[in-house]
Design a protein around this motif. Structure first.
Motif, mmCIF file in Angstrom:
data_model
loop_
_atom_site.group_PDB
_atom_site.id
_atom_site.type_symbol
_atom_site.label_atom_id
_atom_site.label_comp_id
_atom_site.label_asym_id
_atom_site.label_seq_id
_atom_site.Cartn_x
_atom_site.Cartn_y
_atom_site.Cartn_z
ATOM 1 N N GLN A 1 -7.666 7.374 2.955
ATOM 2 C CA GLN A 1 -7.913 6.673 1.696
ATOM 3 C C GLN A 1 -8.861 7.449 0.789
ATOM 4 O OE1 GLN A 1 -9.009 2.920 3.648
ATOM 5 N NE2 GLN A 1 -7.457 1.925 2.394
ATOM 6 N N HIS B 1 0.845 -1.193 0.000
ATOM 7 C CA HIS B 1 0.000 0.000 0.000
ATOM 8 C C HIS B 1 0.879 1.242 0.000
ATOM 9 C CE1 HIS B 1 -4.271 -1.251 1.342
ATOM 10 N NE2 HIS B 1 -3.676 -2.292 0.806
ATOM 11 N N LYS C 1 -2.875 1.714 6.342
ATOM 12 C CA LYS C 1 -3.538 1.492 5.061
ATOM 13 C C LYS C 1 -3.506 2.741 4.192
ATOM 14 C CE LYS C 1 -7.628 -0.172 5.939
ATOM 15 N NZ LYS C 1 -8.905 -0.875 5.662
ATOM 16 N N PHE D 1 -2.338 -7.409 8.280
ATOM 17 C CA PHE D 1 -1.747 -6.184 7.753
ATOM 18 C C PHE D 1 -0.397 -5.984 8.411
ATOM 19 C CE2 PHE D 1 -1.277 -1.757 6.546
ATOM 20 C CZ PHE D 1 -1.844 -1.756 5.282
ATOM 21 N N GLU E 1 -1.007 -5.484 2.815
ATOM 22 C CA GLU E 1 -1.916 -6.556 3.195
ATOM 23 C C GLU E 1 -1.151 -7.875 3.161
ATOM 24 O OE1 GLU E 1 -5.763 -6.539 0.952
ATOM 25 O OE2 GLU E 1 -4.799 -4.831 -0.045
ATOM 26 N N ALA F 1 -8.685 -2.219 0.587
ATOM 27 C CA ALA F 1 -8.507 -3.264 1.609
ATOM 28 C C ALA F 1 -9.510 -3.128 2.749
ATOM 29 C CB ALA F 1 -7.077 -3.255 2.159
#
Length: 220
Positions: free
Chosen positions: A137, A64, A89, A83, A74, A130
């Protein structure tokens, strides 16, 4: 009594070291057990965007990135999802090309790969979040949308459930802020997600194979 919660400490150096020890391959037993063909996994679009880690288990990792670069990955294998320790993330991405005219957004990298195998497009790039989306994100997805060429199509290839519909609505809202792109919702017809759809198609084809062989008078 309550257990004391330890704060999560970001460690980009550790994440980068783990990814550096990983290996790019043309296939992996776990991914192939999910119905993904080696032609897909080793294609120019995806090779190097998934790796086998250096652990004895040979887990699959999907790196990521965020606005600062590599931020986590991931971890997937039979019966296991995790993770990166010390990671956060961002978004996973396929390789991109300046000529791309389609951006497919999925909930997982495996769903993105599955969508491509079912709906191949030579000028499509893919990203995944994810699972549950965080605030960072949303900004990363908007950036990915903003960089698409004028007239491009952004596809919400999220799950066919309440959460997937909610993600799709958020993607539509992001696209509305960038009128140079068009928005489409592509929900899987078979199963909840695009990997379910892919595996259902494979099962259907296998069930038809004996009948086709008999009809054509061929030996298996």
């Amino acid at each position: 009594p309550r257990r004391r919660l330890e704060p999560v400490v970001a460690d980009r150096a550790s994440v980068a070291a783990e990814v550096a020890r990983a290996t790019a391959l043309e296939g992996h037993p776990y991914l192939e057990s999910r119905g993904l063909a080696r032609a897909t996994l080793a294609s120019q679009r995806f090779r190097g965007t998934w790796l086998r880690d250096g652990s004895p288990h040979g887990n699959v990792i999907f790196p990521h990135c965020d606005e600062q670069g590599l931020c986590g990955f991931e971890v997937k294998n039979h019966g296991f999802t995790g993770f990166a320790k010390g990671g956060s993330k961002g978004i996973w991405s396929s390789k991109v090309a300046a000529s791309d005219e389609r951006l497919v957004i999925a909930e997982s990298a495996i769903d993105a790969l599955s969508y491509h195998q079912v709906n191949p497009h030579p000028k499509a790039r893919y990203v995944s979040i994810a699972g549950a989306q965080n605030g960072k994100q949303a900004a990363l997805l908007e950036s990915a949308i903003s960089w698409m060429r004028a007239g491009s199509i952004v596809v919400a290839a999220t799950d066919r459930d309440k959460a997937g519909d909610a993600y799709a609505e958020r993607i539509a809202e992001l696209c509305a802020k960038h009128p140079h792109v068009k928005y489409e919702r592509h929900a899987p017809a078979l199963g909840k997600d695009w990997n379910d759809h892919l595996q259902a198609l494979r099962s259907h084809r296998r069930s038809l194979a004996p009948e086709l062989v008999q009809q054509r008078g061929l030996e298996r």
